[in-house]
Design a protein around this motif. Structure first.
Motif: not given
Length: 250
Positions: A12, A14-15, A17-18, A20
């Motif tokens: 995963q 993380k960017n 609060n997103v 992916t």
């Protein structure tokens, strides 16, 4: 014997609060002497998977065993040792240093090992000879064709006699005829030397040089195709078949 085993690997990114999710529970085993191609559309997770296999990245969860050693939680230093001593890398864009000639580029992994100059020169010359470029060893990358640059990159990958080669779109920057020549070198390394090869490719023709094709889709293994068996397994299967036929004839 399994050389590498991925079990329920996720990755995963993380960017803010997103989050992916690129890999979603990948499980895969690759045996010694296998030649495996990984295929899938852009964004399917091919390169992320290869980076984890090559100890260039860590999974978010799951386990990864390489040569019976669990590696996903090793220190950065130990992962670097694995990369330098166990794995050879071949990339689409060659990654050669333009201010060094072919031989000096091939010697780089051996310098990181602390190997003496005399032994480095001998091994680098032998590696260039094996890919048909001994006569070009004093040429810099800008003096070489794309195919020749990729052959130098392959020589650099094999100079330390790794157990496994990882190739990321190794023919992507080459014309079809040159790409076939590069794949011929890979087949020779696999069949005659016994190197395990895992490659990422988008080209169906290139993927068919291996024993197995693993298809990725949306971060998961969607399908696996078996095209053949490594030479030792083929001989073993033939021996078993022959023994069975002899038993029937008796």
């Amino acid at each position: 014997m399994p050389l590498l085993e991925l079990h329920d690997i996720t990755r995963q990114f993380k960017n803010g609060n997103v989050i992916t999710e690129v890999l979603k529970g990948i499980s895969l085993m690759v045996k010694e002497r296998e030649f495996v191609s990984i295929m899938g559309p852009s964004g399917s997770g091919k390169s992320t998977m290869l980076n984890i296999v090559g100890c260039l990245d860590r999974p978010s969860s799951g386990t990864y065993r390489l040569a019976e050693k669990q590696v996903e939680k090793l220190s950065d230093g130990k992962l670097a040792d694995i990369r330098n001593n166990f794995i050879g890398f071949v990339f689409q864009s060659f990654h050669l240093l333009h201010d060094l000639d072919a031989q000096a580029n091939v010697e780089l992994p051996l310098i990181y090992r602390g190997m003496g100059a005399k032994e480095r020169h001998r091994l680098a010359e032998a590696a260039l000879e094996s890919v048909g470029l001994a006569h070009r060893r004093r040429h810099r990358p800008t003096q070489l064709s794309g195919g020749e640059q990729q052959r130098v990159a392959i020589a650099r990958a094999i100079v330390g006699q790794p157990k496994m080669i990882l190739a990321d779109e190794p023919t992507g920057a080459l014309d079809s005829r040159t790409g076939e020549n590069i794949m011929g070198i890979f087949q020779k390394l696999n069949q005659e030397i016994g190197m395990t090869i895992v490659q990422v490719t988008h080209d169906r023709a290139i993927s068919s040089y291996g024993h197995r094709i693993v298809h990725l889709k949306d971060g998961e293994i969607a399908e696996e195709e078996v095209l053949g068996l490594p030479e030792e397994e083929s001989r073993s299967a033939a021996d078993k078949n022959e023994t069975g036929e002899e038993a029937e004839n008796k």
